[in-house]
Design an enzyme around this catalytic site. Structure first.
Site, short mmCIF file in Angstrom:
data_model
loop_
_atom_site.label_atom_id
_atom_site.label_comp_id
_atom_site.label_asym_id
_atom_site.label_seq_id
_atom_site.Cartn_x
_atom_site.Cartn_y
_atom_site.Cartn_z
N SER A 246 -23.71 -21.76 6.78
CA SER A 246 -24.93 -20.81 6.61
C SER A 246 -24.47 -19.44 7.04
CB SER A 246 -26.36 -21.49 7.38
OG SER A 246 -25.91 -21.29 8.74
N LYS A 247 -25.18 -18.59 6.63
CA LYS A 247 -25.12 -16.97 6.88
C LYS A 247 -25.06 -16.86 8.34
CE LYS A 247 -26.94 -14.24 3.19
NZ LYS A 247 -27.93 -13.70 2.68
N ARG A 248 -26.18 -17.59 9.04
CA ARG A 248 -26.20 -17.26 10.54
C ARG A 248 -25.03 -17.57 11.24
NH1 ARG A 248 -29.40 -21.42 11.87
NH2 ARG A 248 -29.99 -21.64 9.68
#
Ligand code: GLU
Length: 476
Positions: A246-248
Protein backbone atom coordinates in the site's frame (compact mmCIF):
# COMPACT_ATOMS: atom_id res chain seq x y z
CA UNK A 1 1.87 -24.03 -26.65
CA UNK A 2 -0.79 -22.80 -29.06
CA UNK A 3 0.97 -20.81 -31.74
CA UNK A 4 -1.13 -17.71 -31.86
CA UNK A 5 -0.30 -16.13 -28.52
CA UNK A 6 -2.21 -12.90 -27.90
CA UNK A 7 -2.12 -11.26 -24.50
CA UNK A 8 -3.20 -7.91 -23.17
CA UNK A 9 -2.39 -5.46 -20.44
CA UNK A 10 -5.70 -3.90 -19.44
CA UNK A 11 -5.21 -1.18 -16.84
CA UNK A 12 -7.89 1.15 -15.58
CA UNK A 13 -6.60 4.71 -15.82
CA UNK A 14 -6.61 5.64 -12.16
CA UNK A 15 -3.81 8.20 -12.40
CA UNK A 16 -0.54 6.35 -12.45
CA UNK A 17 1.05 2.98 -13.17
CA UNK A 18 1.23 0.94 -9.97
CA UNK A 19 4.29 -1.31 -9.53
CA UNK A 20 1.86 -4.24 -9.46
CA UNK A 21 0.58 -3.04 -12.83
CA UNK A 22 4.13 -2.86 -14.09
CA UNK A 23 4.63 -6.47 -13.07
CA UNK A 24 1.43 -7.53 -14.86
CA UNK A 25 2.50 -5.60 -17.95
CA UNK A 26 5.98 -7.13 -17.77
CA UNK A 27 4.78 -10.73 -17.45
CA UNK A 28 2.43 -10.23 -20.39
CA UNK A 29 5.24 -8.63 -22.37
CA UNK A 30 7.71 -11.43 -21.57
CA UNK A 31 5.19 -14.11 -22.41
CA UNK A 32 4.30 -12.44 -25.72
CA UNK A 33 7.92 -11.87 -26.73
CA UNK A 34 9.01 -15.35 -25.77
CA UNK A 35 6.34 -16.92 -27.94
CA UNK A 36 6.48 -14.41 -30.79
CA UNK A 37 3.03 -13.35 -29.79
CA UNK A 38 1.18 -10.06 -29.67
CA UNK A 39 0.80 -7.69 -26.73
CA UNK A 40 -2.23 -5.46 -26.71
CA UNK A 41 -2.77 -2.40 -24.57
CA UNK A 42 -6.38 -1.94 -23.61
CA UNK A 43 -7.49 0.90 -21.42
CA UNK A 44 -10.43 -0.14 -19.25
CA UNK A 45 -11.98 3.26 -18.74
CA UNK A 46 -15.64 2.45 -18.30
CA UNK A 47 -15.86 3.61 -14.71
CA UNK A 48 -16.52 7.29 -15.33
CA UNK A 49 -16.57 8.10 -11.62
CA UNK A 50 -12.90 7.15 -11.41
CA UNK A 51 -11.84 9.06 -14.49
CA UNK A 52 -8.57 10.98 -13.97
CA UNK A 53 -7.34 13.60 -16.43
CA UNK A 54 -4.00 12.69 -18.02
CA UNK A 55 -3.99 9.18 -16.56
CA UNK A 56 -3.77 7.41 -19.93
CA UNK A 57 -0.79 9.47 -21.11
CA UNK A 58 0.83 8.83 -17.77
CA UNK A 59 0.38 5.08 -18.06
CA UNK A 60 1.72 5.00 -21.57
CA UNK A 61 4.72 7.13 -20.60
CA UNK A 62 5.60 4.84 -17.72
CA UNK A 63 5.32 1.71 -19.90
CA UNK A 64 7.42 3.35 -22.56
CA UNK A 65 10.05 4.42 -20.03
CA UNK A 66 10.24 0.84 -18.77
CA UNK A 67 10.77 -0.39 -22.34
CA UNK A 68 7.54 -2.40 -22.50
CA UNK A 69 6.31 -1.66 -25.99
CA UNK A 70 2.95 -3.03 -27.08
CA UNK A 71 2.05 -4.26 -30.54
CA UNK A 72 -1.60 -3.20 -30.76
CA UNK A 73 -3.53 -0.42 -29.10
CA UNK A 74 -4.08 1.49 -26.99
CA UNK A 75 -7.75 0.60 -27.38
CA UNK A 76 -10.11 2.58 -25.19
CA UNK A 77 -13.20 0.80 -23.95
CA UNK A 78 -15.05 4.12 -23.74
CA UNK A 79 -14.85 4.22 -27.54
CA UNK A 80 -16.34 0.77 -27.94
CA UNK A 81 -19.65 1.23 -26.10
CA UNK A 82 -21.79 0.14 -29.09
CA UNK A 83 -20.15 -3.29 -28.95
CA UNK A 84 -21.00 -3.94 -25.31
CA UNK A 85 -24.56 -2.79 -25.91
CA UNK A 86 -24.90 -5.17 -28.83
CA UNK A 87 -23.67 -8.14 -26.80
CA UNK A 88 -25.74 -7.37 -23.74
CA UNK A 89 -28.81 -7.25 -26.01
CA UNK A 90 -27.88 -10.72 -27.18
CA UNK A 91 -27.88 -11.93 -23.57
CA UNK A 92 -31.28 -10.33 -22.96
CA UNK A 93 -32.70 -12.26 -25.90
CA UNK A 94 -31.14 -15.47 -24.60
CA UNK A 95 -32.60 -14.72 -21.15
CA UNK A 96 -29.14 -14.81 -19.62
CA UNK A 97 -29.55 -11.20 -18.54
CA UNK A 98 -32.44 -9.04 -17.35
CA UNK A 99 -33.45 -5.44 -16.76
CA UNK A 100 -33.37 -4.27 -13.17
CA UNK A 101 -35.19 -1.09 -12.16
CA UNK A 102 -34.50 -1.24 -8.42
CA UNK A 103 -33.28 2.02 -6.98
CA UNK A 104 -30.41 2.50 -4.54
CA UNK A 105 -32.69 2.73 -1.48
CA UNK A 106 -34.39 -0.56 -2.25
CA UNK A 107 -31.08 -2.33 -2.85
CA UNK A 108 -29.74 -0.97 0.42
CA UNK A 109 -32.81 -2.18 2.28
CA UNK A 110 -32.49 -5.68 0.77
CA UNK A 111 -28.85 -5.77 1.71
CA UNK A 112 -29.57 -4.75 5.32
CA UNK A 113 -32.34 -7.34 5.70
CA UNK A 114 -30.14 -10.15 4.40
CA UNK A 115 -27.26 -9.07 6.59
CA UNK A 116 -29.50 -9.02 9.63
CA UNK A 117 -30.43 -12.63 8.84
CA UNK A 118 -26.71 -13.39 8.42
CA UNK A 119 -27.30 -14.25 4.78
CA UNK A 120 -25.11 -13.45 1.80
CA UNK A 121 -26.15 -9.89 0.83
CA UNK A 122 -27.06 -10.62 -2.79
CA UNK A 123 -29.60 -8.91 -4.98
CA UNK A 124 -32.97 -10.63 -4.37
CA UNK A 125 -33.83 -10.95 -8.06
CA UNK A 126 -37.00 -8.95 -7.65
CA UNK A 127 -36.85 -7.69 -11.26
CA UNK A 128 -36.24 -11.16 -12.70
CA UNK A 129 -40.00 -11.79 -12.48
CA UNK A 130 -41.11 -8.64 -14.27
CA UNK A 131 -43.43 -9.34 -17.16
CA UNK A 132 -42.44 -8.18 -20.68
CA UNK A 133 -45.26 -5.61 -20.48
CA UNK A 134 -43.97 -4.16 -17.20
CA UNK A 135 -40.47 -3.95 -18.61
CA UNK A 136 -41.79 -2.26 -21.74
CA UNK A 137 -43.73 0.24 -19.68
CA UNK A 138 -40.80 1.03 -17.39
CA UNK A 139 -38.56 1.56 -20.38
CA UNK A 140 -41.14 3.81 -22.03
CA UNK A 141 -41.36 5.80 -18.82
CA UNK A 142 -37.59 6.15 -18.94
CA UNK A 143 -37.09 4.60 -15.52
CA UNK A 144 -33.39 4.38 -14.69
CA UNK A 145 -32.21 0.80 -14.97
CA UNK A 146 -29.27 -1.54 -15.18
CA UNK A 147 -28.88 -4.92 -16.85
CA UNK A 148 -27.86 -7.85 -14.69
CA UNK A 149 -26.59 -11.27 -15.65
CA UNK A 150 -28.44 -14.32 -14.41
CA UNK A 151 -26.26 -16.53 -12.28
CA UNK A 152 -27.39 -20.18 -12.26
CA UNK A 153 -28.28 -21.93 -9.03
CA UNK A 154 -26.60 -25.04 -7.71
CA UNK A 155 -23.58 -24.87 -9.93
CA UNK A 156 -19.94 -25.38 -9.11
CA UNK A 157 -17.81 -23.47 -11.55
CA UNK A 158 -14.41 -25.03 -11.96
CA UNK A 159 -11.42 -24.00 -14.02
CA UNK A 160 -7.68 -24.62 -14.13
CA UNK A 161 -5.49 -21.61 -13.57
CA UNK A 162 -1.93 -21.88 -14.88
CA UNK A 163 -0.56 -20.55 -11.59
CA UNK A 164 -3.09 -21.74 -9.04
CA UNK A 165 -4.16 -25.09 -10.50
CA UNK A 166 -7.76 -26.19 -10.13
CA UNK A 167 -10.03 -23.53 -8.65
CA UNK A 168 -13.72 -23.93 -7.80
CA UNK A 169 -16.47 -21.45 -7.06
CA UNK A 170 -19.97 -22.03 -5.78
CA UNK A 171 -22.34 -20.07 -8.03
CA UNK A 172 -24.84 -19.70 -5.16
CA UNK A 173 -22.49 -17.21 -3.55
CA UNK A 174 -22.36 -15.01 -6.62
CA UNK A 175 -24.54 -11.96 -7.07
CA UNK A 176 -26.48 -11.30 -10.28
CA UNK A 177 -23.70 -9.10 -11.55
CA UNK A 178 -24.57 -5.79 -13.19
CA UNK A 179 -23.34 -5.86 -16.78
CA UNK A 180 -24.61 -2.54 -18.08
CA UNK A 181 -24.88 0.43 -15.74
CA UNK A 182 -27.60 3.07 -15.70
CA UNK A 183 -25.26 5.49 -17.49
CA UNK A 184 -25.11 3.06 -20.42
CA UNK A 185 -21.51 2.10 -19.68
CA UNK A 186 -20.63 -1.57 -19.28
CA UNK A 187 -19.14 -2.83 -16.03
CA UNK A 188 -15.65 -4.26 -15.99
CA UNK A 189 -16.96 -7.83 -16.33
CA UNK A 190 -18.93 -7.36 -19.51
CA UNK A 191 -16.41 -5.16 -21.27
CA UNK A 192 -13.51 -7.38 -20.23
CA UNK A 193 -15.06 -10.57 -21.56
CA UNK A 194 -16.36 -9.04 -24.78
CA UNK A 195 -12.98 -7.47 -25.50
CA UNK A 196 -10.92 -10.52 -24.60
CA UNK A 197 -13.06 -12.43 -27.07
CA UNK A 198 -13.05 -9.84 -29.85
CA UNK A 199 -9.33 -9.26 -29.44
CA UNK A 200 -8.76 -13.02 -29.60
CA UNK A 201 -6.85 -13.11 -26.34
CA UNK A 202 -5.28 -16.53 -25.79
CA UNK A 203 -4.03 -15.98 -22.21
CA UNK A 204 -5.28 -13.68 -19.49
CA UNK A 205 -2.39 -12.83 -17.16
CA UNK A 206 -3.39 -10.53 -14.32
CA UNK A 207 -3.28 -9.95 -10.56
CA UNK A 208 -4.82 -12.32 -8.05
CA UNK A 209 -7.37 -9.72 -7.02
CA UNK A 210 -9.27 -10.57 -10.22
CA UNK A 211 -9.54 -14.28 -9.45
CA UNK A 212 -12.97 -13.87 -7.85
CA UNK A 213 -14.27 -12.42 -11.13
CA UNK A 214 -13.42 -15.57 -13.06
CA UNK A 215 -16.68 -17.49 -12.43
CA UNK A 216 -18.73 -14.58 -13.75
CA UNK A 217 -16.47 -14.35 -16.77
CA UNK A 218 -16.63 -18.09 -17.42
CA UNK A 219 -20.42 -17.95 -17.33
CA UNK A 220 -20.40 -15.08 -19.80
CA UNK A 221 -18.17 -17.06 -22.17
CA UNK A 222 -20.60 -19.95 -21.84
CA UNK A 223 -23.67 -17.75 -22.45
CA UNK A 224 -22.12 -16.24 -25.54
CA UNK A 225 -20.92 -19.64 -26.75
CA UNK A 226 -17.30 -18.49 -26.81
CA UNK A 227 -14.18 -20.30 -25.78
CA UNK A 228 -12.53 -18.74 -22.76
CA UNK A 229 -8.84 -17.82 -22.78
CA UNK A 230 -6.42 -19.61 -20.47
CA UNK A 231 -5.81 -17.79 -17.24
CA UNK A 232 -2.88 -17.09 -14.96
CA UNK A 233 -3.42 -15.10 -11.76
CA UNK A 234 -0.29 -13.52 -10.35
CA UNK A 235 0.39 -13.52 -6.60
CA UNK A 236 -0.37 -10.50 -4.44
CA UNK A 237 2.37 -8.00 -3.70
CA UNK A 238 3.02 -7.63 0.01
CA UNK A 239 4.75 -5.13 2.26
CA UNK A 240 7.60 -6.40 4.44
CA UNK A 241 5.04 -7.01 7.24
CA UNK A 242 3.04 -9.22 4.82
CA UNK A 243 0.16 -6.76 4.53
CA UNK A 244 -1.06 -5.91 1.04
CA UNK A 245 1.31 -3.47 -0.69
CA UNK A 246 0.00 0.00 0.00
CA UNK A 247 0.89 3.62 -0.51
CA UNK A 248 1.09 4.13 3.22
CA UNK A 249 4.20 1.98 3.50
CA UNK A 250 6.11 3.39 0.55
CA UNK A 251 5.96 4.34 -3.08
CA UNK A 252 3.69 2.35 -5.35
CA UNK A 253 3.78 4.44 -8.52
CA UNK A 254 6.36 3.60 -11.16
CA UNK A 255 6.95 7.31 -11.73
CA UNK A 256 7.94 7.77 -8.08
CA UNK A 257 10.72 5.23 -8.53
CA UNK A 258 11.71 6.90 -11.74
CA UNK A 259 11.98 10.34 -10.13
CA UNK A 260 13.95 8.86 -7.27
CA UNK A 261 16.56 7.83 -9.78
CA UNK A 262 15.90 4.11 -10.11
CA UNK A 263 16.99 2.66 -13.43
CA UNK A 264 14.39 0.95 -15.57
CA UNK A 265 16.70 -2.09 -15.76
CA UNK A 266 16.67 -2.37 -11.96
CA UNK A 267 12.92 -1.91 -11.59
CA UNK A 268 12.20 -4.43 -14.34
CA UNK A 269 14.61 -6.98 -12.85
CA UNK A 270 13.03 -6.37 -9.44
CA UNK A 271 9.38 -6.74 -10.44
CA UNK A 272 10.22 -9.78 -12.57
CA UNK A 273 11.24 -11.54 -9.37
CA UNK A 274 8.05 -10.56 -7.54
CA UNK A 275 6.22 -13.80 -8.19
CA UNK A 276 8.58 -15.58 -10.56
CA UNK A 277 12.00 -17.20 -10.26
CA UNK A 278 14.13 -18.97 -12.83
CA UNK A 279 14.73 -22.04 -10.65
CA UNK A 280 18.44 -21.24 -10.52
CA UNK A 281 20.63 -18.96 -8.39
CA UNK A 282 20.60 -16.23 -11.03
CA UNK A 283 18.92 -13.05 -9.89
CA UNK A 284 20.43 -10.41 -12.15
CA UNK A 285 18.59 -10.25 -15.45
CA UNK A 286 18.47 -8.05 -18.49
CA UNK A 287 15.13 -7.75 -20.27
CA UNK A 288 16.38 -10.12 -22.98
CA UNK A 289 17.45 -12.73 -20.44
CA UNK A 290 14.01 -12.48 -18.87
CA UNK A 291 12.38 -13.04 -22.26
CA UNK A 292 14.48 -16.16 -22.73
CA UNK A 293 13.87 -17.63 -19.31
CA UNK A 294 10.35 -16.57 -18.36
CA UNK A 295 7.62 -19.19 -18.11
CA UNK A 296 4.20 -18.93 -16.52
CA UNK A 297 4.77 -22.35 -14.98
CA UNK A 298 7.45 -20.85 -12.76
CA UNK A 299 5.15 -18.15 -11.36
CA UNK A 300 4.35 -19.05 -7.76
CA UNK A 301 1.15 -18.70 -5.78
CA UNK A 302 2.50 -17.32 -2.53
CA UNK A 303 2.38 -13.55 -2.03
CA UNK A 304 5.56 -11.76 -3.13
CA UNK A 305 7.22 -9.48 -0.58
CA UNK A 306 8.35 -6.11 -1.84
CA UNK A 307 11.86 -5.67 -0.45
CA UNK A 308 13.19 -2.18 -1.11
CA UNK A 309 16.74 -3.12 -0.06
CA UNK A 310 16.81 -5.64 -2.87
CA UNK A 311 15.68 -2.97 -5.32
CA UNK A 312 18.44 -0.64 -4.18
CA UNK A 313 21.06 -3.34 -4.57
CA UNK A 314 19.78 -4.20 -8.05
CA UNK A 315 20.00 -0.55 -8.96
CA UNK A 316 23.61 -0.47 -7.85
CA UNK A 317 24.46 -3.59 -9.85
CA UNK A 318 22.73 -2.42 -13.02
CA UNK A 319 24.24 1.06 -12.73
CA UNK A 320 27.77 -0.23 -12.25
CA UNK A 321 27.39 -2.46 -15.30
CA UNK A 322 26.62 0.47 -17.58
CA UNK A 323 29.21 1.95 -19.91
CA UNK A 324 30.79 5.31 -19.09
CA UNK A 325 29.00 6.84 -22.08
CA UNK A 326 25.61 5.65 -20.83
CA UNK A 327 26.24 7.01 -17.36
CA UNK A 328 27.52 10.26 -18.88
CA UNK A 329 24.13 11.00 -20.43
CA UNK A 330 22.39 10.45 -17.11
CA UNK A 331 24.98 12.35 -15.11
CA UNK A 332 24.60 15.37 -17.39
CA UNK A 333 20.83 15.31 -16.83
CA UNK A 334 21.40 15.10 -13.10
CA UNK A 335 23.82 18.02 -13.24
CA UNK A 336 21.26 20.04 -15.20
CA UNK A 337 18.80 19.65 -12.35
CA UNK A 338 21.36 20.38 -9.68
CA UNK A 339 22.93 23.40 -8.04
CA UNK A 340 25.95 22.82 -10.26
CA UNK A 341 24.11 23.86 -13.45
CA UNK A 342 26.08 27.03 -14.00
CA UNK A 343 29.31 25.08 -14.17
CA UNK A 344 30.45 23.47 -17.39
CA UNK A 345 32.37 20.22 -17.45
CA UNK A 346 33.84 18.53 -20.48
CA UNK A 347 32.68 14.99 -21.30
CA UNK A 348 36.24 13.85 -20.79
CA UNK A 349 36.30 15.28 -17.29
CA UNK A 350 32.95 13.73 -16.39
CA UNK A 351 33.98 10.34 -17.77
CA UNK A 352 36.99 10.38 -15.45
CA UNK A 353 34.76 11.20 -12.49
CA UNK A 354 32.43 8.38 -13.53
CA UNK A 355 35.24 5.83 -13.50
CA UNK A 356 36.74 7.06 -10.23
CA UNK A 357 33.37 6.73 -8.47
CA UNK A 358 31.98 3.72 -10.36
CA UNK A 359 32.29 1.25 -7.48
CA UNK A 360 31.03 3.75 -4.91
CA UNK A 361 27.59 4.67 -6.25
CA UNK A 362 24.16 3.07 -6.20
CA UNK A 363 22.34 5.88 -8.01
CA UNK A 364 23.41 8.46 -10.56
CA UNK A 365 22.63 11.19 -8.04
CA UNK A 366 25.29 9.66 -5.76
CA UNK A 367 27.92 11.13 -8.06
CA UNK A 368 26.82 14.55 -6.92
CA UNK A 369 26.04 13.64 -3.35
CA UNK A 370 29.07 11.50 -2.59
CA UNK A 371 31.64 13.48 -4.56
CA UNK A 372 30.43 17.07 -4.85
CA UNK A 373 34.09 18.17 -4.82
CA UNK A 374 34.43 17.12 -8.45
CA UNK A 375 31.90 19.79 -9.33
CA UNK A 376 32.72 22.57 -6.89
CA UNK A 377 35.56 23.27 -4.42
CA UNK A 378 34.67 22.28 -0.85
CA UNK A 379 33.08 24.99 1.24
CA UNK A 380 33.17 22.97 4.44
CA UNK A 381 35.57 20.46 5.85
CA UNK A 382 34.65 17.27 7.70
CA UNK A 383 34.91 18.07 11.42
CA UNK A 384 36.05 14.65 12.63
CA UNK A 385 38.74 14.44 9.99
CA UNK A 386 39.84 17.96 10.92
CA UNK A 387 40.26 17.08 14.59
CA UNK A 388 41.99 13.85 13.80
CA UNK A 389 44.32 14.83 10.99
CA UNK A 390 44.84 18.57 10.91
CA UNK A 391 47.76 19.34 13.24
CA UNK A 392 49.67 22.58 13.96
CA UNK A 393 52.47 21.34 11.67
CA UNK A 394 50.08 20.43 8.81
CA UNK A 395 50.23 23.83 7.03
CA UNK A 396 54.00 23.57 6.81
CA UNK A 397 53.74 20.03 5.41
CA UNK A 398 51.19 21.03 2.80
CA UNK A 399 53.23 24.04 1.73
CA UNK A 400 56.24 21.83 1.09
CA UNK A 401 53.97 19.52 -0.87
CA UNK A 402 52.35 22.15 -3.04
CA UNK A 403 55.73 23.64 -3.88
CA UNK A 404 56.62 20.27 -5.35
CA UNK A 405 53.26 19.94 -7.09
CA UNK A 406 53.72 23.37 -8.69
CA UNK A 407 56.86 22.24 -10.41
CA UNK A 408 55.11 19.28 -12.11
CA UNK A 409 54.09 19.48 -15.74
CA UNK A 410 50.72 17.99 -16.63
CA UNK A 411 51.00 15.52 -13.77
CA UNK A 412 49.39 12.07 -13.80
CA UNK A 413 48.55 10.25 -10.60
CA UNK A 414 52.04 8.66 -10.36
CA UNK A 415 53.67 12.10 -10.58
CA UNK A 416 51.52 13.40 -7.73
CA UNK A 417 52.35 10.31 -5.74
CA UNK A 418 56.09 10.61 -6.29
CA UNK A 419 56.02 14.27 -5.33
CA UNK A 420 54.18 13.41 -2.14
CA UNK A 421 56.63 10.63 -1.26
CA UNK A 422 59.52 13.03 -1.83
CA UNK A 423 57.89 15.68 0.40
CA UNK A 424 57.29 13.14 3.20
CA UNK A 425 60.86 12.01 3.03
CA UNK A 426 62.22 15.53 3.10
CA UNK A 427 60.01 16.34 6.11
CA UNK A 428 60.89 13.05 7.85
CA UNK A 429 57.22 12.15 8.31
CA UNK A 430 55.04 9.22 7.32
CA UNK A 431 52.99 9.55 4.10
CA UNK A 432 49.77 9.35 6.09
CA UNK A 433 50.55 12.60 7.93
CA UNK A 434 50.31 14.37 4.63
CA UNK A 435 47.78 12.26 2.67
CA UNK A 436 44.88 12.69 5.09
CA UNK A 437 45.09 16.47 5.39
CA UNK A 438 45.58 16.67 1.62
CA UNK A 439 42.39 14.70 0.97
CA UNK A 440 40.54 16.91 3.42
CA UNK A 441 41.88 20.08 1.78
CA UNK A 442 40.92 19.13 -1.78
CA UNK A 443 37.63 17.30 -1.09
CA UNK A 444 36.41 18.45 2.31
CA UNK A 445 35.79 14.77 3.06
CA UNK A 446 37.61 11.94 4.74
CA UNK A 447 36.88 9.16 2.26
CA UNK A 448 36.37 8.62 -1.44
CA UNK A 449 38.38 7.26 -4.34
CA UNK A 450 42.18 7.10 -4.10
CA UNK A 451 43.57 10.54 -3.35
CA UNK A 452 45.91 10.49 -6.36
CA UNK A 453 42.93 9.71 -8.62
CA UNK A 454 41.18 12.76 -7.24
CA UNK A 455 44.27 14.91 -7.81
CA UNK A 456 44.69 13.74 -11.38
CA UNK A 457 41.07 14.53 -12.16
CA UNK A 458 41.19 17.96 -10.50
CA UNK A 459 44.56 18.80 -12.08
CA UNK A 460 47.54 20.60 -10.67
CA UNK A 461 46.24 24.18 -10.61
CA UNK A 462 42.97 23.31 -8.95
CA UNK A 463 44.71 21.08 -6.40
CA UNK A 464 47.21 23.76 -5.43
CA UNK A 465 44.46 26.37 -5.25
CA UNK A 466 42.27 24.20 -3.03
CA UNK A 467 45.14 23.49 -0.66
CA UNK A 468 45.89 27.19 -0.26
CA UNK A 469 42.20 27.98 0.39
CA UNK A 470 42.10 25.21 3.01
CA UNK A 471 45.20 26.61 4.67
CA UNK A 472 43.35 29.88 5.14
CA UNK A 473 40.09 28.29 6.27
CA UNK A 474 41.21 25.45 8.50
CA UNK A 475 42.90 26.96 11.51
CA UNK A 476 44.07 25.12 14.56
N1 GLU B 1 -8.97 -3.20 -15.60
C1 GLU B 1 -8.46 -4.21 -14.72
C2 GLU B 1 -7.32 -3.58 -13.93
O1 GLU B 1 -7.36 -2.43 -13.72
C3 GLU B 1 -7.98 -5.36 -15.55
C4 GLU B 1 -8.07 -6.71 -14.94
C5 GLU B 1 -7.85 -7.73 -16.02
O2 GLU B 1 -6.72 -7.78 -16.52
O3 GLU B 1 -8.78 -8.40 -16.38
O4 GLU B 1 -6.38 -4.21 -13.50
Amino acid sequence: MADNIRVRFAPSPTGYLHVGGLRTALYNFLFARKHNGTLILRIEDTDRSRYVEGAIENLINSLHWAGLEFDEGPFLQSQRLHLYKKYVDELLVKKKAYYCFCNAERLEQVRKELEAKKLNPKYDRCCLSLSPQQIEENLNNKLPHVIRMTIPENRIIQFTDIVRGSVEFNADLIDDQILLKSDGYPTYHLANVVDDHLMEISHVIRGEEWLSSVPKHLLLYEYFGWESPQMAHLPLLLNADKSKLSKRQGDVAVEDYRTKGYLKEALINFVALLGWNPGTEQDIFSLNELIEQFTLERVHKAGAVFNIEKLISLNEIHLRKKSGEEILVMLKEELQKSQFTSLRFSDEYLLRVIEAMRERVSFVKDYLEKSPYFFEPPTEYDETAKTKNWKPETPQHLKTLTEKFSRLENPKKENFENALLAAAEELHISNGKIIHPLRLAVSGMSSGPGVYDILEILGKEETVKRVSVALEKILV
